[in-house]
Design a protein around this motif. Structure first.
Motif, PDB file in Angstrom:
ATOM      1  N   LYS A   2       0.826  -1.200   0.000  1.00 27.93           N
ATOM      2  CA  LYS A   2       0.000   0.000   0.000  1.00 27.93           C
ATOM      3  C   LYS A   2       0.861   1.250   0.000  1.00 27.93           C
ATOM      4  CE  LYS A   2      -3.876  -2.183   2.201  1.00 27.93           C
ATOM      5  NZ  LYS A   2      -4.802  -2.201   3.290  1.00 27.93           N
ATOM      6  N   LYS A   3       0.401   2.239  -0.753  1.00 30.81           N
ATOM      7  CA  LYS A   3       1.107   3.507  -0.862  1.00 30.81           C
ATOM      8  C   LYS A   3       0.825   4.360   0.380  1.00 30.81           C
ATOM      9  CE  LYS A   3       0.350   7.298  -3.830  1.00 30.81           C
ATOM     10  NZ  LYS A   3      -0.094   7.781  -5.124  1.00 30.81           N
ATOM     11  N   ILE A   4       1.851   4.939   0.973  1.00 35.51           N
ATOM     12  CA  ILE A   4       1.695   5.781   2.149  1.00 35.51           C
ATOM     13  C   ILE A   4       1.394   7.210   1.690  1.00 35.51           C
ATOM     14  CG2 ILE A   4       2.832   6.747   4.167  1.00 35.51           C
ATOM     15  CD1 ILE A   4       4.443   4.153   4.324  1.00 35.51           C
ATOM     16  N   ILE A   5       0.276   7.742   2.154  1.00 37.92           N
ATOM     17  CA  ILE A   5      -0.143   9.098   1.816  1.00 37.92           C
ATOM     18  C   ILE A   5       0.064   9.968   3.052  1.00 37.92           C
ATOM     19  CG2 ILE A   5      -2.047  10.548   1.021  1.00 37.92           C
ATOM     20  CD1 ILE A   5      -1.304   8.412  -1.002  1.00 37.92           C
ATOM     21  N   PRO A   6       0.989  10.922   2.998  1.00 39.33           N
ATOM     22  CA  PRO A   6       1.183  11.783   4.169  1.00 39.33           C
ATOM     23  C   PRO A   6      -0.048  12.661   4.407  1.00 39.33           C
ATOM     24  CG  PRO A   6       2.610  12.470   2.359  1.00 39.33           C
ATOM     25  CD  PRO A   6       1.889  11.242   1.914  1.00 39.33           C
ATOM     26  N   ALA A   7      -0.458  12.768   5.659  1.00 39.63           N
ATOM     27  CA  ALA A   7      -1.627  13.574   6.021  1.00 39.63           C
ATOM     28  C   ALA A   7      -1.269  15.057   5.985  1.00 39.63           C
ATOM     29  CB  ALA A   7      -2.112  13.192   7.408  1.00 39.63           C
ATOM     30  N   GLN A   8      -2.136  15.820   5.340  1.00 33.35           N
ATOM     31  CA  GLN A   8      -1.949  17.264   5.239  1.00 33.35           C
ATOM     32  C   GLN A   8      -3.134  17.958   5.895  1.00 33.35           C
ATOM     33  OE1 GLN A   8      -1.735  17.691   1.005  1.00 33.35           O
ATOM     34  NE2 GLN A   8       0.436  17.199   0.918  1.00 33.35           N
ATOM     35  N   GLU A   9      -3.076  19.275   5.986  1.00 34.87           N
ATOM     36  CA  GLU A   9      -4.167  20.037   6.582  1.00 34.87           C
ATOM     37  C   GLU A   9      -5.460  19.760   5.819  1.00 34.87           C
ATOM     38  OE1 GLU A   9      -5.367  24.642   7.466  1.00 34.87           O
ATOM     39  OE2 GLU A   9      -3.248  24.116   7.342  1.00 34.87           O
ATOM     40  N   GLY A  10      -6.523  19.496   6.551  1.00 32.73           N
ATOM     41  CA  GLY A  10      -7.819  19.201   5.956  1.00 32.73           C
ATOM     42  C   GLY A  10      -8.063  17.727   5.716  1.00 32.73           C
ATOM     43  N   ASP A  11      -7.050  16.888   5.959  1.00 31.77           N
ATOM     44  CA  ASP A  11      -7.203  15.450   5.755  1.00 31.77           C
ATOM     45  C   ASP A  11      -7.850  14.756   6.944  1.00 31.77           C
ATOM     46  OD1 ASP A  11      -6.108  15.552   3.243  1.00 31.77           O
ATOM     47  OD2 ASP A  11      -4.153  14.767   3.839  1.00 31.77           O
ATOM     48  N   TYR A  12      -7.802  15.359   8.103  1.00 35.84           N
ATOM     49  CA  TYR A  12      -8.402  14.750   9.292  1.00 35.84           C
ATOM     50  C   TYR A  12      -8.690  15.817  10.337  1.00 35.84           C
ATOM     51  CZ  TYR A  12      -3.930  15.224  11.717  1.00 35.84           C
ATOM     52  OH  TYR A  12      -2.804  15.724  12.302  1.00 35.84           O
ATOM     53  N   TYR A  13      -9.493  15.434  11.315  1.00 31.96           N
ATOM     54  CA  TYR A  13      -9.729  16.272  12.485  1.00 31.96           C
ATOM     55  C   TYR A  13      -9.767  15.356  13.697  1.00 31.96           C
ATOM     56  CZ  TYR A  13     -14.596  14.735  11.944  1.00 31.96           C
ATOM     57  OH  TYR A  13     -15.728  13.984  11.820  1.00 31.96           O
ATOM     58  N   LEU A  14      -9.649  15.918  14.871  1.00 34.35           N
ATOM     59  CA  LEU A  14      -9.685  15.131  16.099  1.00 34.35           C
ATOM     60  C   LEU A  14     -11.089  15.120  16.662  1.00 34.35           C
ATOM     61  CD1 LEU A  14      -6.373  16.245  17.828  1.00 34.35           C
ATOM     62  CD2 LEU A  14      -6.790  14.187  16.480  1.00 34.35           C
ATOM     63  N   SER A  15     -11.585  13.935  16.984  1.00 37.63           N
ATOM     64  CA  SER A  15     -12.910  13.803  17.584  1.00 37.63           C
ATOM     65  C   SER A  15     -12.831  14.265  19.042  1.00 37.63           C
ATOM     66  CB  SER A  15     -13.365  12.343  17.523  1.00 37.63           C
ATOM     67  OG  SER A  15     -12.626  11.561  18.435  1.00 37.63           O
ATOM     68  N   PRO A  16     -13.971  14.496  19.675  1.00 39.22           N
ATOM     69  CA  PRO A  16     -13.950  14.886  21.092  1.00 39.22           C
ATOM     70  C   PRO A  16     -13.250  13.857  21.983  1.00 39.22           C
ATOM     71  CG  PRO A  16     -16.111  15.295  20.169  1.00 39.22           C
ATOM     72  CD  PRO A  16     -15.321  14.549  19.122  1.00 39.22           C
ATOM     73  N   GLU A  17     -13.233  12.601  21.538  1.00 42.26           N
ATOM     74  CA  GLU A  17     -12.569  11.538  22.301  1.00 42.26           C
ATOM     75  C   GLU A  17     -11.067  11.482  22.030  1.00 42.26           C
ATOM     76  OE1 GLU A  17     -15.135  10.859  20.124  1.00 42.26           O
ATOM     77  OE2 GLU A  17     -16.720  10.901  21.622  1.00 42.26           O
ATOM     78  N   GLY A  18     -10.596  12.278  21.059  1.00 43.29           N
ATOM     79  CA  GLY A  18      -9.175  12.323  20.746  1.00 43.29           C
ATOM     80  C   GLY A  18      -8.741  11.442  19.593  1.00 43.29           C
ATOM     81  N   TYR A  19      -9.701  10.853  18.868  1.00 43.96           N
ATOM     82  CA  TYR A  19      -9.369  10.007  17.722  1.00 43.96           C
ATOM     83  C   TYR A  19      -9.174  10.856  16.475  1.00 43.96           C
ATOM     84  CZ  TYR A  19     -10.914   6.095  20.583  1.00 43.96           C
ATOM     85  OH  TYR A  19     -11.051   5.185  21.583  1.00 43.96           O
ATOM     86  N   ARG A  20      -8.300  10.411  15.591  1.00 43.05           N
ATOM     87  CA  ARG A  20      -8.095  11.068  14.297  1.00 43.05           C
ATOM     88  C   ARG A  20      -9.183  10.559  13.349  1.00 43.05           C
ATOM     89  NH1 ARG A  20      -2.180  10.948  11.737  1.00 43.05           N
ATOM     90  NH2 ARG A  20      -1.790  11.818  13.786  1.00 43.05           N
ATOM     91  N   VAL A  21      -9.983  11.467  12.806  1.00 44.44           N
ATOM     92  CA  VAL A  21     -11.079  11.121  11.898  1.00 44.44           C
ATOM     93  C   VAL A  21     -10.711  11.643  10.510  1.00 44.44           C
ATOM     94  CG1 VAL A  21     -13.540  11.381  11.413  1.00 44.44           C
ATOM     95  CG2 VAL A  21     -12.742  11.313  13.795  1.00 44.44           C
TER      96      VAL A  21
END
Length: 50
Positions: A2-21
């Motif tokens: 699998k190709k690794i895609i680096p996360a950039q701004e707008g690719d995820y946010y943190l849920s109230p529980e602290g998980y990366r969504v």
């Protein structure tokens, strides 16, 4: 392998529980559905139906 895609701004946010969504933007960059039932899946996968 699998190709690794680096996360950039707008690719995820943190849920109230602290998980990366990951956002639809990230899933589209990745280019495939992982079939994990992601909250913002742009591929229409529904783990409750499959």
């Amino acid at each position: 392998m699998k190709k690794i895609i680096p996360a950039q701004e707008g690719d995820y946010y943190l849920s109230p529980e602290g998980y990366r969504v990951f956002t639809e933007q990230y899933h589209l960059k990745r280019g495939y559905c992982c079939k994990s039932g992601c909250r913002h899946c742009p591929y229409g996968y529904d783990k409750n139906k499959d």
